[in-house]
Write a protein that holds these residues in place. Structure first.
Motif, PDB file in Angstrom:
ATOM      1  N   PHE A   6      37.322  42.766  -1.121  1.00 42.31           N
ATOM      2  CA  PHE A   6      38.474  43.648  -0.957  1.00 42.31           C
ATOM      3  C   PHE A   6      38.408  44.778  -1.965  1.00 42.31           C
ATOM      4  CE2 PHE A   6      39.597  39.377   0.275  1.00 42.31           C
ATOM      5  CZ  PHE A   6      40.351  39.527   1.425  1.00 42.31           C
ATOM      6  N   GLY A   7      38.983  45.906  -1.616  1.00 39.79           N
ATOM      7  CA  GLY A   7      39.066  47.019  -2.548  1.00 39.79           C
ATOM      8  C   GLY A   7      39.788  48.194  -1.937  1.00 39.79           C
ATOM      9  N   THR A   8      40.083  49.170  -2.772  1.00 37.53           N
ATOM     10  CA  THR A   8      40.728  50.388  -2.303  1.00 37.53           C
ATOM     11  C   THR A   8      39.675  51.379  -1.809  1.00 37.53           C
ATOM     12  OG1 THR A   8      42.561  50.062  -3.833  1.00 37.53           O
ATOM     13  CG2 THR A   8      42.272  52.284  -2.959  1.00 37.53           C
ATOM     14  N   PHE A   9      38.583  51.514  -2.551  1.00 43.31           N
ATOM     15  CA  PHE A   9      37.466  52.390  -2.192  1.00 43.31           C
ATOM     16  C   PHE A   9      37.897  53.844  -2.034  1.00 43.31           C
ATOM     17  CE2 PHE A   9      36.518  48.112  -0.598  1.00 43.31           C
ATOM     18  CZ  PHE A   9      35.431  47.829  -1.416  1.00 43.31           C
ATOM     19  N   ASP A  10      38.792  54.281  -2.913  1.00 46.71           N
ATOM     20  CA  ASP A  10      39.226  55.674  -2.916  1.00 46.71           C
ATOM     21  C   ASP A  10      38.185  56.507  -3.654  1.00 46.71           C
ATOM     22  OD1 ASP A  10      40.928  57.776  -2.349  1.00 46.71           O
ATOM     23  OD2 ASP A  10      42.265  57.395  -4.044  1.00 46.71           O
ATOM     24  N   MET A  11      37.986  57.732  -3.244  1.00 44.76           N
ATOM     25  CA  MET A  11      37.003  58.617  -3.881  1.00 44.76           C
ATOM     26  C   MET A  11      35.664  57.869  -4.008  1.00 44.76           C
ATOM     27  SD  MET A  11      38.876  61.426  -4.880  1.00 44.76           S
ATOM     28  CE  MET A  11      37.793  62.112  -6.084  1.00 44.76           C
ATOM     29  N   PHE A  12      35.135  57.418  -2.888  1.00 38.11           N
ATOM     30  CA  PHE A  12      33.968  56.541  -2.849  1.00 38.11           C
ATOM     31  C   PHE A  12      32.863  57.046  -3.781  1.00 38.11           C
ATOM     32  CE2 PHE A  12      30.348  54.257  -1.258  1.00 38.11           C
ATOM     33  CZ  PHE A  12      30.877  53.028  -0.935  1.00 38.11           C
ATOM     34  N   ASN A  47      49.606  57.085  -4.838  1.00 38.66           N
ATOM     35  CA  ASN A  47      48.943  57.061  -3.543  1.00 38.66           C
ATOM     36  C   ASN A  47      47.454  57.326  -3.724  1.00 38.66           C
ATOM     37  OD1 ASN A  47      51.152  56.622  -1.707  1.00 38.66           O
ATOM     38  ND2 ASN A  47      51.871  58.661  -2.257  1.00 38.66           N
ATOM     39  N   PRO A  48      46.628  56.763  -2.869  1.00 40.82           N
ATOM     40  CA  PRO A  48      45.198  57.083  -2.946  1.00 40.82           C
ATOM     41  C   PRO A  48      44.975  58.548  -2.568  1.00 40.82           C
ATOM     42  CG  PRO A  48      45.652  55.682  -1.048  1.00 40.82           C
ATOM     43  CD  PRO A  48      46.931  55.826  -1.799  1.00 40.82           C
ATOM     44  N   ILE A  49      43.869  59.101  -3.022  1.00 39.56           N
ATOM     45  CA  ILE A  49      43.513  60.478  -2.680  1.00 39.56           C
ATOM     46  C   ILE A  49      43.156  60.565  -1.191  1.00 39.56           C
ATOM     47  CG2 ILE A  49      41.905  62.384  -3.137  1.00 39.56           C
ATOM     48  CD1 ILE A  49      43.786  61.686  -5.524  1.00 39.56           C
ATOM     49  N   CYS A  50      42.337  59.629  -0.737  1.00 43.25           N
ATOM     50  CA  CYS A  50      41.930  59.560   0.673  1.00 43.25           C
ATOM     51  C   CYS A  50      42.808  58.528   1.378  1.00 43.25           C
ATOM     52  CB  CYS A  50      40.470  59.138   0.797  1.00 43.25           C
ATOM     53  SG  CYS A  50      39.331  60.260  -0.026  1.00 43.25           S
ATOM     54  N   ASP A  51      43.248  58.842   2.591  1.00 48.84           N
ATOM     55  CA  ASP A  51      44.130  57.893   3.276  1.00 48.84           C
ATOM     56  C   ASP A  51      43.339  56.680   3.792  1.00 48.84           C
ATOM     57  OD1 ASP A  51      43.162  58.353   5.955  1.00 48.84           O
ATOM     58  OD2 ASP A  51      44.537  60.030   6.176  1.00 48.84           O
ATOM     59  N   GLU A  52      44.072  55.648   4.161  1.00 50.77           N
ATOM     60  CA  GLU A  52      43.458  54.365   4.542  1.00 50.77           C
ATOM     61  C   GLU A  52      42.494  54.502   5.720  1.00 50.77           C
ATOM     62  OE1 GLU A  52      47.146  52.543   7.166  1.00 50.77           O
ATOM     63  OE2 GLU A  52      47.234  52.369   4.986  1.00 50.77           O
ATOM     64  N   ARG A  53      42.821  55.337   6.667  1.00 49.12           N
ATOM     65  CA  ARG A  53      41.949  55.517   7.837  1.00 49.12           C
ATOM     66  C   ARG A  53      40.584  56.086   7.411  1.00 49.12           C
ATOM     67  NH1 ARG A  53      44.940  58.855  10.421  1.00 49.12           N
ATOM     68  NH2 ARG A  53      43.791  60.707   9.867  1.00 49.12           N
ATOM     69  N   ARG A  55      39.247  56.002   4.337  1.00 47.79           N
ATOM     70  CA  ARG A  55      38.552  55.036   3.471  1.00 47.79           C
ATOM     71  C   ARG A  55      37.903  53.935   4.306  1.00 47.79           C
ATOM     72  NH1 ARG A  55      42.170  52.467   0.519  1.00 47.79           N
ATOM     73  NH2 ARG A  55      44.024  53.441   1.396  1.00 47.79           N
ATOM     74  N   MET A  56      38.586  53.490   5.357  1.00 51.28           N
ATOM     75  CA  MET A  56      38.005  52.474   6.243  1.00 51.28           C
ATOM     76  C   MET A  56      36.776  53.022   6.968  1.00 51.28           C
ATOM     77  SD  MET A  56      41.334  50.512   7.786  1.00 51.28           S
ATOM     78  CE  MET A  56      40.345  49.416   8.784  1.00 51.28           C
ATOM     79  N   ARG A  57      36.834  54.259   7.410  1.00 56.77           N
ATOM     80  CA  ARG A  57      35.684  54.872   8.093  1.00 56.77           C
ATOM     81  C   ARG A  57      34.477  54.973   7.174  1.00 56.77           C
ATOM     82  NH1 ARG A  57      36.515  60.404  10.308  1.00 56.77           N
ATOM     83  NH2 ARG A  57      34.418  60.023  11.055  1.00 56.77           N
ATOM     84  N   ILE A  58      34.710  55.362   5.926  1.00 57.77           N
ATOM     85  CA  ILE A  58      33.618  55.484   4.957  1.00 57.77           C
ATOM     86  C   ILE A  58      32.959  54.123   4.735  1.00 57.77           C
ATOM     87  CG2 ILE A  58      33.080  55.915   2.521  1.00 57.77           C
ATOM     88  CD1 ILE A  58      35.318  58.133   2.676  1.00 57.77           C
TER      89      ILE A  58
END
Length: 130
Positions: A6-12, A47-53, A55-58
Motif C-alpha cells: 500500500f502507498g500514496t505514490f504521490d509525485m512518483f 491533499n496529494p499533488i496528483c489525484d487518486e485516478r 496515481r493509480m494509472r501511474i
C-alpha cells in the motif's frame, strides 16, 4: 506467492519504484493499494499533488505491478489481504510493527526506504524554488 502493498505514490519517484520492485521480488503477483485522496488527507493533513485516478494509472503502468485498487481506509487492510488472497504484506520500515497484528493472515515484511528521497522532501524543494 501473492504480495500486497500500500502507498500514496504521490509525485512518483525512484524510491517508489525501488520499493515496488523489491516487493514484487518477494513473490509472483504484486497487488498495490493506492491511498485515496481522502485517506491521504486523513493521514497527512494535506491533499496529494496528483489525484487518486492519476496515481493509480501511474502505478498500474509499471511492469512489476499486476493489480491496483483504491485503498479507502487503513482499518481495512485485513479485508484487502483476504479479498486479494495475499500471502505476504510488504510495507516500508517506517511502519515497522504497526501491521504485525495481521501476521495471522499472511507474512508481514518491512522493507527499508530508498535513502535521501521522499515525496515530502520533493514538495519542500518545489516550495523553495517558487
Amino acid at each position: 506467492m501473492n504480495i500486497i502493498t500500500f502507498g500514496t505514490f504521490d509525485m512518483f519517484h525512484i524510491g517508489h519504484l525501488n520499493i515496488l520492485e523489491r516487493a514484487k521480488a518477494q513473490g509472483v503477483k504484486l497487488t498495490v493499494g493506492v491511498s485515496s485522496d481522502a485517506l491521504n488527507f486523513s493521514k497527512k493533513q494535506r491533499n496529494p499533488i496528483c489525484d487518486e485516478r492519476d496515481r493509480m494509472r501511474i502505478v498500474a503502468a509499471l511492469s512489476c505491478v499486476d493489480e491496483v485498487f483504491l485503498e479507502k481506509s487503513l482499518e481495512l487492510k485485513a479485508d484487502y489481504i483476504t479479498h486479494f488472497k495475499a500471502d505476504c504484506l510488504v510495507m516500508w520500515d517506517d511502519w515497522e510493527g504497526r501491521f504485525d497484528h495481521l501476521s495471522h493472515l499472511c507474512k508481514v515484511i518491512y522493507l527499508s526506504r530508498t535513502p535521501a528521497i521522499s515525496t515530502t522532501q520533493l514538495i519542500e524543494v518545489v516550495k523553495e524554488i517558487r
